[in-house]
Design a protein around this motif. Structure first.
Motif, PDB file in Angstrom:
ATOM      1  N   TRP A 159       0.836  -1.203   0.000  1.00  0.00           N
ATOM      2  CA  TRP A 159       0.000   0.000   0.000  1.00  0.00           C
ATOM      3  C   TRP A 159       0.872   1.254   0.000  1.00  0.00           C
ATOM      4  N   ALA A 160       1.942   1.239   0.787  1.00  0.00           N
ATOM      5  CA  ALA A 160       2.825   2.404   0.865  1.00  0.00           C
ATOM      6  C   ALA A 160       3.478   2.671  -0.489  1.00  0.00           C
ATOM      7  N   VAL A 161       3.907   1.614  -1.175  1.00  0.00           N
ATOM      8  CA  VAL A 161       4.509   1.772  -2.509  1.00  0.00           C
ATOM      9  C   VAL A 161       3.478   2.331  -3.482  1.00  0.00           C
ATOM     10  N   GLU A 162       2.251   1.836  -3.396  1.00  0.00           N
ATOM     11  CA  GLU A 162       1.176   2.353  -4.259  1.00  0.00           C
ATOM     12  C   GLU A 162       0.924   3.836  -4.007  1.00  0.00           C
ATOM     13  N   ASP A 163       1.145   4.268  -2.746  1.00  0.00           N
ATOM     14  CA  ASP A 163       0.951   5.675  -2.393  1.00  0.00           C
ATOM     15  C   ASP A 163       2.187   6.528  -2.694  1.00  0.00           C
ATOM     16  N   GLY A 164       3.198   5.910  -3.334  1.00  0.00           N
ATOM     17  CA  GLY A 164       4.366   6.682  -3.750  1.00  0.00           C
ATOM     18  C   GLY A 164       5.573   6.622  -2.826  1.00  0.00           C
ATOM     19  N   GLU A 165       5.504   5.840  -1.762  1.00  0.00           N
ATOM     20  CA  GLU A 165       6.663   5.699  -0.871  1.00  0.00           C
ATOM     21  C   GLU A 165       7.740   4.870  -1.581  1.00  0.00           C
ATOM     22  N   PRO A 166       8.999   5.252  -1.442  1.00  0.00           N
ATOM     23  CA  PRO A 166      10.080   4.575  -2.175  1.00  0.00           C
ATOM     24  C   PRO A 166      10.648   3.348  -1.444  1.00  0.00           C
ATOM     25  N   TYR A 167       9.801   2.423  -1.045  1.00  0.00           N
ATOM     26  CA  TYR A 167      10.282   1.239  -0.320  1.00  0.00           C
ATOM     27  C   TYR A 167      10.667   0.130  -1.298  1.00  0.00           C
ATOM     28  N   ASN A 168      11.912  -0.292  -1.219  1.00  0.00           N
ATOM     29  CA  ASN A 168      12.390  -1.404  -2.020  1.00  0.00           C
ATOM     30  C   ASN A 168      13.481  -2.102  -1.213  1.00  0.00           C
ATOM     31  N   PHE A 169      13.074  -2.909  -0.258  1.00  0.00           N
ATOM     32  CA  PHE A 169      14.020  -3.553   0.648  1.00  0.00           C
ATOM     33  C   PHE A 169      14.601  -4.817   0.024  1.00  0.00           C
ATOM     34  N   ASP A 170      15.872  -5.060   0.279  1.00  0.00           N
ATOM     35  CA  ASP A 170      16.513  -6.314  -0.144  1.00  0.00           C
ATOM     36  C   ASP A 170      16.383  -7.386   0.928  1.00  0.00           C
ATOM     37  N   TYR A 171      16.335  -6.941   2.183  1.00  0.00           N
ATOM     38  CA  TYR A 171      16.255  -7.871   3.303  1.00  0.00           C
ATOM     39  C   TYR A 171      15.200  -7.399   4.288  1.00  0.00           C
ATOM     40  N   TYR A 172      14.610  -8.370   4.987  1.00  0.00           N
ATOM     41  CA  TYR A 172      13.643  -8.071   6.033  1.00  0.00           C
ATOM     42  C   TYR A 172      14.196  -8.608   7.347  1.00  0.00           C
ATOM     43  N   LEU A 173      14.116  -7.792   8.349  1.00  0.00           N
ATOM     44  CA  LEU A 173      14.624  -8.128   9.668  1.00  0.00           C
ATOM     45  C   LEU A 173      13.443  -8.413  10.579  1.00  0.00           C
ATOM     46  N   ILE A 174      13.417  -9.611  11.143  1.00  0.00           N
ATOM     47  CA  ILE A 174      12.328 -10.015  12.029  1.00  0.00           C
ATOM     48  C   ILE A 174      12.921 -10.284  13.404  1.00  0.00           C
ATOM     49  N   LEU A 175      12.410  -9.601  14.409  1.00  0.00           N
ATOM     50  CA  LEU A 175      12.871  -9.799  15.780  1.00  0.00           C
ATOM     51  C   LEU A 175      11.855 -10.698  16.469  1.00  0.00           C
ATOM     52  N   ALA A 176      12.257 -11.929  16.705  1.00  0.00           N
ATOM     53  CA  ALA A 176      11.355 -12.935  17.252  1.00  0.00           C
ATOM     54  C   ALA A 176      11.596 -13.096  18.753  1.00  0.00           C
ATOM     55  N   PRO A 177      10.586 -12.826  19.588  1.00  0.00           N
ATOM     56  CA  PRO A 177      10.749 -13.042  21.021  1.00  0.00           C
ATOM     57  C   PRO A 177      10.851 -14.532  21.331  1.00  0.00           C
ATOM     58  N   MET A 178      11.716 -14.848  22.287  1.00  0.00           N
ATOM     59  CA  MET A 178      11.947 -16.239  22.657  1.00  0.00           C
ATOM     60  C   MET A 178      12.098 -16.349  24.172  1.00  0.00           C
ATOM     61  N   TYR A 179      12.038 -17.574  24.620  1.00  0.00           N
ATOM     62  CA  TYR A 179      12.410 -17.883  25.999  1.00  0.00           C
ATOM     63  C   TYR A 179      13.435 -18.981  25.953  1.00  0.00           C
ATOM     64  N   LYS A 180      14.474 -18.824  26.773  1.00  0.00           N
ATOM     65  CA  LYS A 180      15.500 -19.846  26.875  1.00  0.00           C
ATOM     66  C   LYS A 180      15.352 -20.527  28.231  1.00  0.00           C
ATOM     67  N   GLU A 181      15.354 -21.839  28.195  1.00  0.00           N
ATOM     68  CA  GLU A 181      15.282 -22.616  29.425  1.00  0.00           C
ATOM     69  C   GLU A 181      16.623 -22.476  30.150  1.00  0.00           C
ATOM     70  N   THR A 182      16.568 -22.150  31.426  1.00  0.00           N
ATOM     71  CA  THR A 182      17.797 -21.996  32.202  1.00  0.00           C
ATOM     72  C   THR A 182      17.720 -22.831  33.471  1.00  0.00           C
ATOM     73  N   GLU A 183      18.871 -23.136  33.974  1.00  0.00           N
ATOM     74  CA  GLU A 183      18.945 -23.936  35.194  1.00  0.00           C
ATOM     75  C   GLU A 183      20.041 -23.363  36.082  1.00  0.00           C
ATOM     76  N   GLU A 184      19.713 -23.167  37.356  1.00  0.00           N
ATOM     77  CA  GLU A 184      20.712 -22.681  38.312  1.00  0.00           C
ATOM     78  C   GLU A 184      21.778 -23.751  38.519  1.00  0.00           C
ATOM     79  N   LEU A 185      23.037 -23.357  38.513  1.00  0.00           N
ATOM     80  CA  LEU A 185      24.135 -24.285  38.761  1.00  0.00           C
ATOM     81  C   LEU A 185      24.647 -24.107  40.182  1.00  0.00           C
ATOM     82  N   GLU A 186      25.128 -25.181  40.765  1.00  0.00           N
ATOM     83  CA  GLU A 186      25.737 -25.079  42.088  1.00  0.00           C
ATOM     84  C   GLU A 186      26.957 -24.177  41.983  1.00  0.00           C
ATOM     85  N   GLY A 187      27.126 -23.306  42.954  1.00  0.00           N
ATOM     86  CA  GLY A 187      28.249 -22.380  42.926  1.00  0.00           C
ATOM     87  C   GLY A 187      27.973 -21.140  42.103  1.00  0.00           C
TER      88      GLY A 187
END
Length: 109
Positions: A6-34
């Motif tokens: 839609w933005a390109v149709e409205d005249g915006e000059p968007y022509n990206f070569d790459y798309y960056l996606i920031l994906a939220p995650m959870y990492k399993e963690t475990e407390e270590l002795e010491g």
């Protein structure tokens, strides 16, 4: 993608070569002795990110840099052994249409 079209149709000059996606995650963690923590399984917060990752030419994880965080719901996960993080997924424009089709097929199927 529709919003970009839609933005390109409205005249915006968007022509990206790459798309960056920031994906939220959870990492399993475990407390270590010491002290310290052992990091285990990674899990995406949004299931579709698992399928988007297949199309990423570059991917890497990064941690939050703030040492002290404000009390919020994310902190409760630390008590259960889950640490919030992010995975950066870089997808080339030549793979975006196939990526969208893949995610749609999984969500519809």
């Amino acid at each position: 993608m529709e919003e970009l079209e839609w933005a390109v149709e409205d005249g915006e000059p968007y022509n990206f070569d790459y798309y960056l996606i920031l994906a939220p995650m959870y990492k399993e963690t475990e407390e270590l002795e010491g002290g310290g923590r052992k990091v285990g399984l990674d899990a995406f917060v949004h299931a579709e990110d698992e399928f988007i990752e297949e199309f990423a030419g570059i991917k890497f994880d990064y941690k939050f840099t703030r040492s002290k965080r404000v009390a919020d719901s994310r902190n409760s996960f630390a008590d259960t052994g889950l640490a919030p993080s992010r995975r950066c997924l870089v997808v080339h424009k030549s793979k975006v249409k196939d990526m969208i089709k893949r995610v749609e097929s999984v969500l519809e199927g």
